[in-house]
Design a protein around this motif. Structure first.
Motif, PDB file in Angstrom:
ATOM      1  N   PRO B 117       0.841  -1.200   0.000  1.00  0.00           N
ATOM      2  CA  PRO B 117       0.000   0.000   0.000  1.00  0.00           C
ATOM      3  C   PRO B 117       0.877   1.253   0.000  1.00  0.00           C
ATOM      4  O   PRO B 117       1.763   1.405   0.829  1.00  0.00           O
ATOM      5  N   ILE B 119       0.546   4.350   0.746  1.00  0.00           N
ATOM      6  CA  ILE B 119       0.580   5.301   1.855  1.00  0.00           C
ATOM      7  C   ILE B 119       1.660   4.912   2.855  1.00  0.00           C
ATOM      8  O   ILE B 119       2.300   5.766   3.470  1.00  0.00           O
ATOM      9  N   ILE B 120       1.917   3.595   2.982  1.00  0.00           N
ATOM     10  CA  ILE B 120       2.935   3.138   3.934  1.00  0.00           C
ATOM     11  C   ILE B 120       4.330   3.529   3.441  1.00  0.00           C
ATOM     12  O   ILE B 120       5.156   4.043   4.192  1.00  0.00           O
ATOM     13  N   VAL B 121       4.594   3.309   2.137  1.00  0.00           N
ATOM     14  CA  VAL B 121       5.891   3.674   1.566  1.00  0.00           C
ATOM     15  C   VAL B 121       6.097   5.181   1.678  1.00  0.00           C
ATOM     16  O   VAL B 121       7.166   5.664   2.067  1.00  0.00           O
ATOM     17  N   LEU B 123       4.756   7.336   3.761  1.00  0.00           N
ATOM     18  CA  LEU B 123       5.007   7.711   5.159  1.00  0.00           C
ATOM     19  C   LEU B 123       6.445   7.368   5.548  1.00  0.00           C
ATOM     20  O   LEU B 123       7.140   8.171   6.179  1.00  0.00           O
ATOM     21  N   GLY B 124       6.897   6.189   5.157  1.00  0.00           N
ATOM     22  CA  GLY B 124       8.251   5.752   5.493  1.00  0.00           C
ATOM     23  C   GLY B 124       9.306   6.682   4.929  1.00  0.00           C
ATOM     24  O   GLY B 124      10.255   7.065   5.615  1.00  0.00           O
ATOM     25  N   ILE B 125       9.132   7.071   3.657  1.00  0.00           N
ATOM     26  CA  ILE B 125      10.120   7.955   3.033  1.00  0.00           C
ATOM     27  C   ILE B 125      10.101   9.330   3.707  1.00  0.00           C
ATOM     28  O   ILE B 125      11.151   9.931   3.955  1.00  0.00           O
ATOM     29  N   LEU B 127       9.329   9.945   6.820  1.00  0.00           N
ATOM     30  CA  LEU B 127      10.013   9.759   8.106  1.00  0.00           C
ATOM     31  C   LEU B 127      11.523   9.742   7.926  1.00  0.00           C
ATOM     32  O   LEU B 127      12.269  10.400   8.640  1.00  0.00           O
ATOM     33  N   GLN B 128      11.959   8.999   6.923  1.00  0.00           N
ATOM     34  CA  GLN B 128      13.378   8.824   6.664  1.00  0.00           C
ATOM     35  C   GLN B 128      14.058  10.171   6.438  1.00  0.00           C
ATOM     36  O   GLN B 128      15.108  10.457   7.012  1.00  0.00           O
ATOM     37  N   PHE B 129      13.417  11.016   5.617  1.00  0.00           N
ATOM     38  CA  PHE B 129      14.060  12.291   5.309  1.00  0.00           C
ATOM     39  C   PHE B 129      13.964  13.271   6.472  1.00  0.00           C
ATOM     40  O   PHE B 129      14.824  14.122   6.636  1.00  0.00           O
ATOM     41  N   ARG B 130      12.928  13.154   7.282  1.00  0.00           N
ATOM     42  CA  ARG B 130      12.866  13.997   8.467  1.00  0.00           C
ATOM     43  C   ARG B 130      13.956  13.620   9.452  1.00  0.00           C
ATOM     44  O   ARG B 130      14.581  14.485  10.089  1.00  0.00           O
ATOM     45  N   SER B 232      -0.445   8.705  -4.574  1.00  0.00           N
ATOM     46  CA  SER B 232      -0.346   8.069  -3.262  1.00  0.00           C
ATOM     47  C   SER B 232       1.076   8.086  -2.707  1.00  0.00           C
ATOM     48  O   SER B 232       1.286   8.371  -1.538  1.00  0.00           O
ATOM     49  N   SER B 235       2.286  11.718  -1.911  1.00  0.00           N
ATOM     50  CA  SER B 235       1.479  12.569  -1.027  1.00  0.00           C
ATOM     51  C   SER B 235       2.253  13.069   0.185  1.00  0.00           C
ATOM     52  O   SER B 235       2.145  14.231   0.536  1.00  0.00           O
ATOM     53  N   GLN B 236       3.035  12.206   0.815  1.00  0.00           N
ATOM     54  CA  GLN B 236       3.759  12.650   2.010  1.00  0.00           C
ATOM     55  C   GLN B 236       5.208  12.971   1.692  1.00  0.00           C
ATOM     56  O   GLN B 236       5.915  13.498   2.529  1.00  0.00           O
TER      57      GLN B 236
END
Lengths: 314, 293
Positions: B117, B119-121, B123-125, B127-130, B232, B235-236
């Protein structure tokens, strides 16, 4: 013949291991690992590492805006707070139930529709040229943005939309029907509109591989068209059905765009919860939700695999 | 030509098929038609006049959103994604033909990325860059580069996290097409080249590439259009500047004029133009290969 494209991509997913190109007899030139390195690096850095981080951050304490490392199950506890009472389920369970319902509905409809269309194309259309043409006709809408395909339902389903105008004109209803748009109905309709192709393509590919002499044999043995369909074609299309099902279910389970736009921002879904939590920078909570979603999706895939053993099909 | 009677079930099935095609195309044709509403026209039928008024409105921009800039951003990102998808998939496809340690694992990871899905990828990316940002800031502080620290905001961006997010979506398609291609590829041509004394590079350049060129064009087409329409995964993960589909998604709730249909028609046009160009290129390549020389 077909242009290289989606059918190739989706059909290549079928022969998972068996049909992988055989290694050349002599390795020459650039070493294989060096050629694969940039490709692999992308997945290590932009897929595996992010997933590991999601899992890790889901265990970090929730704090305002900052990401503070730690170890706690609080996020999961928050998500499932009050979920013990099944008579009055918590928000999380309700959301999962609603997302699952959307998934199953969309899956059932796309399966029946995709299978029917594939069956028609593979066994009733006689010339290969016509088959290819009709198949391409079905895949063209795939190249349009999903959001555009969503907004293109607005002039049809809205209060003053074409459907309502037609029904009013025909005297079927006295006043415009309200539930056509921004409702569960419009969400499911859009899922079917967007995703049937992901079911159709693998099933069509499976059917095209069925040895036609098997059908003749069935006919010679006195099977009716229905019996041939049920006892020969359906079992031999299982791989395509499985691949299509995995695509449709994972796409719908994680969706937040369709549910948002077509549900009028009123219907909850797991993907939407994650998106909203991310926009409020509640990363640990969003991560915990993502882990739960991933677990549910994996469970469904495992269950599907039980139903149809992919290994045996290869 | 044999003319057997149609098998039973043909006509009902043909009707289902026709209905399906109508279902697929009907809505999109509707917005195409409605985008040519006159200035008085609204979001639904009837048509009030016929004009390109709403395309002109679109050119002036929609509210606070700079459509032109978003369009350019999406286009150049799509071009970069296309190039990298072709290069990396081709290279990996060639690697998979040899003995590749860990090849199975890489294949499963690729397929996992395809069905994960999004949205999970995404979100993960994000998080990673933050976390990367946090680490960089800490590092800059540690070495006492205060001035650099002030100017630094985030590493999240179109060509860092956004590009990675798009590649995690386009590369699986690229590799699967490569597999489909090399499954049908006859290695005898390469052996012949080798027997003639060609180096591996020469046999790739003069034998393999010309043979698989149509599929490589197909991979490029996939890379561009998948990136062009992607929501998708971006988006984040795109940072502050949005791509066109993301802007479009935002506009669905704020814009209530046919200008949004004009925008929809326009972006669909770009997608279809790229697909058509790719198909023409494929046809040309096939013809050149078939032609006697």
């Amino acid at each position: 013949m077909n242009a290289p494209g989606l059918s190739d991509a989706l059909s290549a997913a079928e022969p998972v291991v068996a049909a992988r190109p055989r290694p050349a007899r002599r390795d020459a030139g650039v070493p294989a690992w060096l050629q694969a390195l940039p490709f692999a690096a992308v997945f290590v850095f932009f897929f595996i590492a992010p997933l590991v981080l999601v899992a890790a951050v889901s265990l970090w304490p929730t704090s305002d805006y900052a990401l503070v490392p730690g170890f706690t199950f609080d996020n999961y506890a928050t998500i499932f707070a009050g979920c013990g009472n099944l008579a009055d389920p918590c928000v999380t369970l309700k959301t999962y139930a609603s997302t699952l319902r959307f998934s199953l509905t969309a899956w059932a409809i796309t399966l029946v529709l995709g299978f029917t269309i594939a069956y028609f194309l593979a066994f009733h259309v006689r010339s290969v040229a016509m088959q290819t043409l009709l198949f391409v006709v079905c895949t063209i809408p795939f190249w349009t943005s999903n959001v555009i395909r969503m907004i293109s339902w607005l002039p049809l389903l809205g209060r003053n939309g074409l459907v309502n105008q037609a029904m009013l004109g025909a005297g079927l209803v006295d006043q415009p029907v309200e539930w056509l748009l921004f409702s569960q109905f419009s969400v499911v309709l859009t899922f079917v509109h967007l995703n049937t192709m992901f079911m159709l393509v693998p099933i069509f590919n499976s059917m095209m591989r069925i040895d036609r002499s098997l059908l003749e044999a069935a006919e010679d043995a006195g099977a009716t068209a229905w019996q041939t369909l049920w006892h020969v074609i359906v079992p031999l299309s299982r791989t395509g059905v499985l691949i299509g099902s995995i695509f449709v279910i994972t796409l719908v389970m994680g969706d937040f765009v369709t549910v948002g736009v077509m549900g009028g921002q009123q219907i909850a879904s797991v993907g939407k919860i994650i998106q909203v939590q991310t926009s409020y920078l509640q990363f640990p909570l969003a991560a915990a939700n993502a882990v739960v979603l991933l677990a549910v999706v994996l469970l469904i895939i495992v269950a599907l695999n039980r139903l149809v053993d992919l290994r045996k099909e290869l | 030509m044999k003319r057997e009677p149609r098998r039973p079930g043909f006509w009902p099935l043909a009707c289902v098929f026709a209905g399906f095609v109508l279902f697929l195309y009907g809505p999109v044709i509707t917005i195409f038609v409605l985008s040519f509403q006159g200035p008085e026209g609204g979001l639904t039928f009837p048509m009030r006049g016929l004009s390109t008024h709403w395309y002109a409105e679109l050119g002036k921009g929609l509210g606070v959103v700079d459509i032109g800039a978003a369009l350019r951003r999406s286009f150049s990102l799509g071009a970069v994604v296309m190039l990298l998808t072709v290069l990396l998939s081709l290279s990996a496809g060639l690697a998979f033909r040899k003995r590749l340690p860990g090849g199975n694992a890489l294949f499963y990871v690729t397929v996992a990325s395809l069905i994960m899905p999004s949205i999970i990828v995404s979100l993960g990316i994000a998080l990673q860059f933050r976390l990367l940002d946090a680490a960089l800031k800490w590092l800059l502080e540690a070495v006492g580069a205060g001035s650099m620290l002030e100017g630094y905001t985030t590493s999240l961006g179109l060509y860092t996290s956004g590009l990675g997010a798009h590649l995690s979506w386009t590369l699986p398609f690229g590799l699967l097409i490569m597999f489909a291609v090399f499954n049908r590829f006859n290695p005898a041509y390469e052996e012949a080249a080798r027997d003639q004394g060609a180096t591996p590079w020469q046999s790739l350049r003069h034998v393999v590439l010309p043979l698989i060129a149509p599929s490589v064009v197909g991979i490029g087409m996939f890379g561009f259009t998948l990136s062009w329409d992607e929501i998708s995964r971006s988006s984040q993960a795109v940072g502050e500047l949005n791509t066109l589909p993301l802007e479009l998604q935002g506009l669905t709730t704020t814009v209530t004029t046919p200008a949004i249909y004009a925008l929809g028609t326009l972006t669909t046009g770009v997608s279809l133009a790229v697909v058509t160009a790719a198909l023409i290129a494929v046809a040309a390549l096939r013809r050149r290969r078939a032609a006697p020389r």
